[in-house]
Enzyme design. Sequence first.
Site, PDB file in Angstrom:
ATOM      1  N   SER A 145       0.852  -1.195   0.000  1.00  0.00           N
ATOM      2  CA  SER A 145       0.000   0.000   0.000  1.00  0.00           C
ATOM      3  C   SER A 145       0.880   1.234   0.000  1.00  0.00           C
ATOM      4  O   SER A 145       2.025   1.193   0.469  1.00  0.00           O
ATOM      5  CB  SER A 145      -0.878   0.042   1.248  1.00  0.00           C
ATOM      6  OG  SER A 145      -1.508   1.315   1.355  1.00  0.00           O
ATOM      7  N   TYR A 159      -1.668  -1.782  10.356  1.00  0.00           N
ATOM      8  CA  TYR A 159      -1.831  -1.912   8.906  1.00  0.00           C
ATOM      9  C   TYR A 159      -0.588  -1.380   8.190  1.00  0.00           C
ATOM     10  O   TYR A 159      -0.023  -2.037   7.311  1.00  0.00           O
ATOM     11  CB  TYR A 159      -3.077  -1.146   8.462  1.00  0.00           C
ATOM     12  CG  TYR A 159      -3.386  -1.253   6.987  1.00  0.00           C
ATOM     13  CD1 TYR A 159      -4.029  -2.378   6.472  1.00  0.00           C
ATOM     14  CD2 TYR A 159      -3.044  -0.237   6.091  1.00  0.00           C
ATOM     15  CE1 TYR A 159      -4.315  -2.489   5.114  1.00  0.00           C
ATOM     16  CE2 TYR A 159      -3.329  -0.342   4.741  1.00  0.00           C
ATOM     17  CZ  TYR A 159      -3.965  -1.463   4.258  1.00  0.00           C
ATOM     18  OH  TYR A 159      -4.242  -1.566   2.914  1.00  0.00           O
TER      19      TYR A 159
HETATM   20  P1  NAD Z   1     -11.538  -5.780  -0.242  1.00  0.00           P
HETATM   21  O1  NAD Z   1     -11.912  -5.718   1.212  1.00  0.00           O
HETATM   22  O2  NAD Z   1     -12.519  -5.363  -1.278  1.00  0.00           O
HETATM   23  O3  NAD Z   1     -10.991  -7.250  -0.595  1.00  0.00           O
HETATM   24  C1  NAD Z   1     -10.127  -7.952   0.261  1.00  0.00           C
HETATM   25  C2  NAD Z   1     -10.444  -9.437   0.184  1.00  0.00           C
HETATM   26  O4  NAD Z   1      -9.532 -10.153   1.034  1.00  0.00           O
HETATM   27  C3  NAD Z   1     -11.870  -9.774   0.663  1.00  0.00           C
HETATM   28  O5  NAD Z   1     -12.530 -10.568  -0.300  1.00  0.00           O
HETATM   29  C4  NAD Z   1     -11.626 -10.537   1.965  1.00  0.00           C
HETATM   30  O6  NAD Z   1     -12.624 -11.523   2.228  1.00  0.00           O
HETATM   31  C5  NAD Z   1     -10.264 -11.154   1.701  1.00  0.00           C
HETATM   32  N1  NAD Z   1      -9.609 -11.557   2.942  1.00  0.00           N
HETATM   33  C6  NAD Z   1      -9.513 -10.877   4.103  1.00  0.00           C
HETATM   34  N2  NAD Z   1      -8.845 -11.601   5.015  1.00  0.00           N
HETATM   35  C7  NAD Z   1      -8.509 -12.781   4.423  1.00  0.00           C
HETATM   36  C8  NAD Z   1      -7.830 -13.938   4.873  1.00  0.00           C
HETATM   37  N3  NAD Z   1      -7.353 -14.037   6.110  1.00  0.00           N
HETATM   38  N4  NAD Z   1      -7.659 -14.952   3.993  1.00  0.00           N
HETATM   39  C9  NAD Z   1      -8.152 -14.882   2.735  1.00  0.00           C
HETATM   40  N5  NAD Z   1      -8.813 -13.802   2.258  1.00  0.00           N
HETATM   41  C10 NAD Z   1      -8.989 -12.769   3.101  1.00  0.00           C
HETATM   42  O7  NAD Z   1     -10.224  -4.883  -0.353  1.00  0.00           O
HETATM   43  P2  NAD Z   1      -9.309  -4.414  -1.599  1.00  0.00           P
HETATM   44  O8  NAD Z   1      -9.344  -2.947  -1.613  1.00  0.00           O
HETATM   45  O9  NAD Z   1      -9.598  -5.171  -2.824  1.00  0.00           O
HETATM   46  O10 NAD Z   1      -7.896  -4.838  -0.981  1.00  0.00           O
HETATM   47  C11 NAD Z   1      -7.030  -5.777  -1.570  1.00  0.00           C
HETATM   48  C12 NAD Z   1      -5.627  -5.469  -1.096  1.00  0.00           C
HETATM   49  O11 NAD Z   1      -5.287  -4.131  -1.459  1.00  0.00           O
HETATM   50  C13 NAD Z   1      -5.440  -5.573   0.414  1.00  0.00           C
HETATM   51  O12 NAD Z   1      -4.195  -6.178   0.684  1.00  0.00           O
HETATM   52  C14 NAD Z   1      -5.431  -4.124   0.842  1.00  0.00           C
HETATM   53  O13 NAD Z   1      -4.710  -3.927   2.039  1.00  0.00           O
HETATM   54  C15 NAD Z   1      -4.745  -3.473  -0.334  1.00  0.00           C
HETATM   55  N6  NAD Z   1      -4.947  -2.034  -0.474  1.00  0.00           N
HETATM   56  C16 NAD Z   1      -6.192  -1.502  -0.560  1.00  0.00           C
HETATM   57  C17 NAD Z   1      -6.334  -0.128  -0.666  1.00  0.00           C
HETATM   58  C18 NAD Z   1      -7.694   0.528  -0.727  1.00  0.00           C
HETATM   59  O14 NAD Z   1      -7.787   1.749  -0.636  1.00  0.00           O
HETATM   60  N7  NAD Z   1      -8.768  -0.234  -0.903  1.00  0.00           N
HETATM   61  C19 NAD Z   1      -5.215   0.697  -0.708  1.00  0.00           C
HETATM   62  C20 NAD Z   1      -3.958   0.122  -0.628  1.00  0.00           C
HETATM   63  C21 NAD Z   1      -3.829  -1.246  -0.517  1.00  0.00           C
END
Ligand code: NAD
Length: 260
Positions: A145, A159
């Site tokens: 991130s 985080y």
């Molecule tokens: P999201 O919440 O839409 O999707 C995340 C998915 O991970 C969900 O389907 C959830 O069920 C799954 N998950 C959670 N814990 C889990 C576990 N222990 N085992 C297996 N699956 C698990 O979020 P997103 O925005 O698509 O995030 C994806 C990645 O991107 C994450 O690593 C998040 O930290 C990162 N990220 C997101 C953002 C943002 O602004 N959304 C920014 C930077 C980084």
Amino acid sequence: MEKKLAGRVALVTGASAGIGRETALLFAREGARVVGADLDERGGRETAEMVVAEGGECAFVAADVSRDADCRAMVAEAERRFGRLDVLFNNAGIMDPADDDAVATDEAVWDRTMAVNAKGVFLGCKHGIPALRRAGGGSVVNTASFVAVVGAATPQLAYTASKGAVLALTRELAVVHAREGIRVNALCPGPLRTELLMRFLDTEEKKKRRLVHVPMGRFGEAKEMAQAALWLASDASSYVTGTTFLVDGGLTAAYVTPEG
Ligand code: NAD
């Protein structure tokens, strides 16, 4: 035109929603056979159905990436079902609402966040890299991130630390496996319009405040992260390894943004 992942098998964690779902769809459109893994079984099956409805191939495995046995099983399923593994996208992640500064954050929040976001990537690699070796090489993409490279006054200490760990282990794995034809890169999304963040930015005022820091003045889309993951996964990025790939609308380049 040749599809970018023709003949490849890709494992995508966090495939039930957001970046993972869009990436499963895009990888399949680009010719990959996809295994999606996630805790959320309903969403995961839905993703697999969406891929199949478009004419792609996708299998879903229920997995908690913080558990060694689950990570072993998801990799085994990719090889059992599709015969090999070429691309490993360690993307699953969590952001706990009770994550705060050092004083206010409970130890349990720290432990769970590190277990999913950092150990989950380690375990994905622990079991995935031997499979990539068996395939003769491949590409690992780990979702970190932008918060791993800049500090924020609205802290989510666990985080942020977990994503810093993802960057550090990405670099080291990249160096260790460089001569085996295994590339390892970190994808660093900016703030996105996915469930993960919008759950926190639940008013127009909060959204506006966050966007002040983004030169482009908008949130990123999961589809845009999928395009970046595709580039890192495919041979288009064949000389790229160990990188911190920022896809953040200019956020980390900015000192003062157009909105001041
Ligand atoms: P999201 O919440 O839409 O999707 C995340 C998915 O991970 C969900 O389907 C959830 O069920 C799954 N998950 C959670 N814990 C889990 C576990 N222990 N085992 C297996 N699956 C698990 O979020 P997103 O925005 O698509 O995030 C994806 C990645 O991107 C994450 O690593 C998040 O930290 C990162 N990220 C997101 C953002 C943002 O602004 N959304 C920014 C930077 C980084």
